[in-house]
Design an enzyme around this catalytic site. Sequence first.
Site, PDB file in Angstrom:
ATOM      1  N   HIS A 168     -11.351  -0.571  -3.943  1.00 32.37           N
ATOM      2  CA  HIS A 168     -10.894  -0.870  -5.380  1.00 32.37           C
ATOM      3  C   HIS A 168     -12.030  -1.742  -6.097  1.00 32.37           C
ATOM      4  O   HIS A 168     -12.481  -1.509  -7.149  1.00 32.37           O
ATOM      5  CB  HIS A 168      -9.643  -1.416  -5.675  1.00 32.37           C
ATOM      6  CG  HIS A 168      -8.421  -0.806  -5.040  1.00 32.37           C
ATOM      7  ND1 HIS A 168      -7.614  -1.177  -3.934  1.00 32.37           N
ATOM      8  CD2 HIS A 168      -7.950   0.533  -5.265  1.00 32.37           C
ATOM      9  CE1 HIS A 168      -6.604  -0.245  -3.871  1.00 32.37           C
ATOM     10  NE2 HIS A 168      -6.794   0.691  -4.844  1.00 32.37           N
ATOM     11  N   SER A 190      -4.644   1.742   0.160  1.00 27.68           N
ATOM     12  CA  SER A 190      -3.846   0.768   0.625  1.00 27.68           C
ATOM     13  C   SER A 190      -2.908   0.817   1.671  1.00 27.68           C
ATOM     14  O   SER A 190      -2.547  -0.089   2.427  1.00 27.68           O
ATOM     15  CB  SER A 190      -3.271   0.090  -0.530  1.00 27.68           C
ATOM     16  OG  SER A 190      -4.219  -0.239  -1.567  1.00 27.68           O
ATOM     17  N   LYS A 205       6.623   4.471  -5.465  1.00 23.99           N
ATOM     18  CA  LYS A 205       6.195   3.719  -4.604  1.00 23.99           C
ATOM     19  C   LYS A 205       7.243   2.511  -4.349  1.00 23.99           C
ATOM     20  O   LYS A 205       7.631   1.891  -5.192  1.00 23.99           O
ATOM     21  CB  LYS A 205       4.721   3.182  -4.542  1.00 23.99           C
ATOM     22  CG  LYS A 205       3.575   4.374  -4.674  1.00 23.99           C
ATOM     23  CD  LYS A 205       2.339   3.787  -4.993  1.00 23.99           C
ATOM     24  CE  LYS A 205       1.084   4.781  -4.747  1.00 23.99           C
ATOM     25  NZ  LYS A 205      -0.037   4.176  -5.068  1.00 23.99           N
ATOM     26  N   ARG A 222     -11.917   9.592  -4.220  1.00 24.09           N
ATOM     27  CA  ARG A 222     -12.256   9.459  -2.788  1.00 24.09           C
ATOM     28  C   ARG A 222     -12.401  10.935  -2.432  1.00 24.09           C
ATOM     29  O   ARG A 222     -13.338  11.153  -1.699  1.00 24.09           O
ATOM     30  CB  ARG A 222     -11.250   8.964  -1.909  1.00 24.09           C
ATOM     31  CG  ARG A 222     -10.698   7.395  -2.250  1.00 24.09           C
ATOM     32  CD  ARG A 222      -9.759   6.950  -1.288  1.00 24.09           C
ATOM     33  NE  ARG A 222      -8.451   7.769  -1.822  1.00 24.09           N
ATOM     34  CZ  ARG A 222      -7.361   7.237  -2.134  1.00 24.09           C
ATOM     35  NH1 ARG A 222      -7.188   5.835  -2.140  1.00 24.09           N
ATOM     36  NH2 ARG A 222      -6.496   8.084  -2.349  1.00 24.09           N
TER      37      ARG A 222
END
Length: 162
Positions: free
Chosen positions: A17, A128, A41, A90
């Site tokens: 990040h 993460s 989440k 990514r």
Amino acid sequence: MTLGIYPGTFDPMTHGHADVIARSLHVVQQVVVAVAPNPRKAPLFDMKERVELAKIATKDLPGVVVEPFEGLLVEYVRRRGAQAIIRGLRAVSDFEHEFQMALLNRKLDKNLETMFLMASEEYSYLTSSMVKEVASVGGPLHDFLHPEVAERLKTQLRLTQS
């Protein structure tokens, strides 16, 4: 001044990040890291802690502001007077979701641009969630997180596992 908004859950903010933020500063003059809730989440850290950890992870980056936000991203971007939403990619799997979100945001505000930055190769695998998994089994975190953030993650995991 050109302003970009980098939204995310950041639970916690990784070197990946921070790398996207640092590289976006070559294109915009200021970046607002907009820490968001995500109903899909269940974050390990609450909003206040995620903001604090993002501030720690970006403290050496000039031109970065970290703040929480809730609600519709497009409205937040308008309120802040930003020129673009910044998103990191990514892999191809990221692109499909991010592309759909960018088109939706543009439909909501035809003047809104999304700027995609490819992850640096050294962070292209990093999430993460993966970092939290490594931390949960006592693995090393120095390649993934700011040292202060890594310590806070270890402490938080100990508290939740007790």
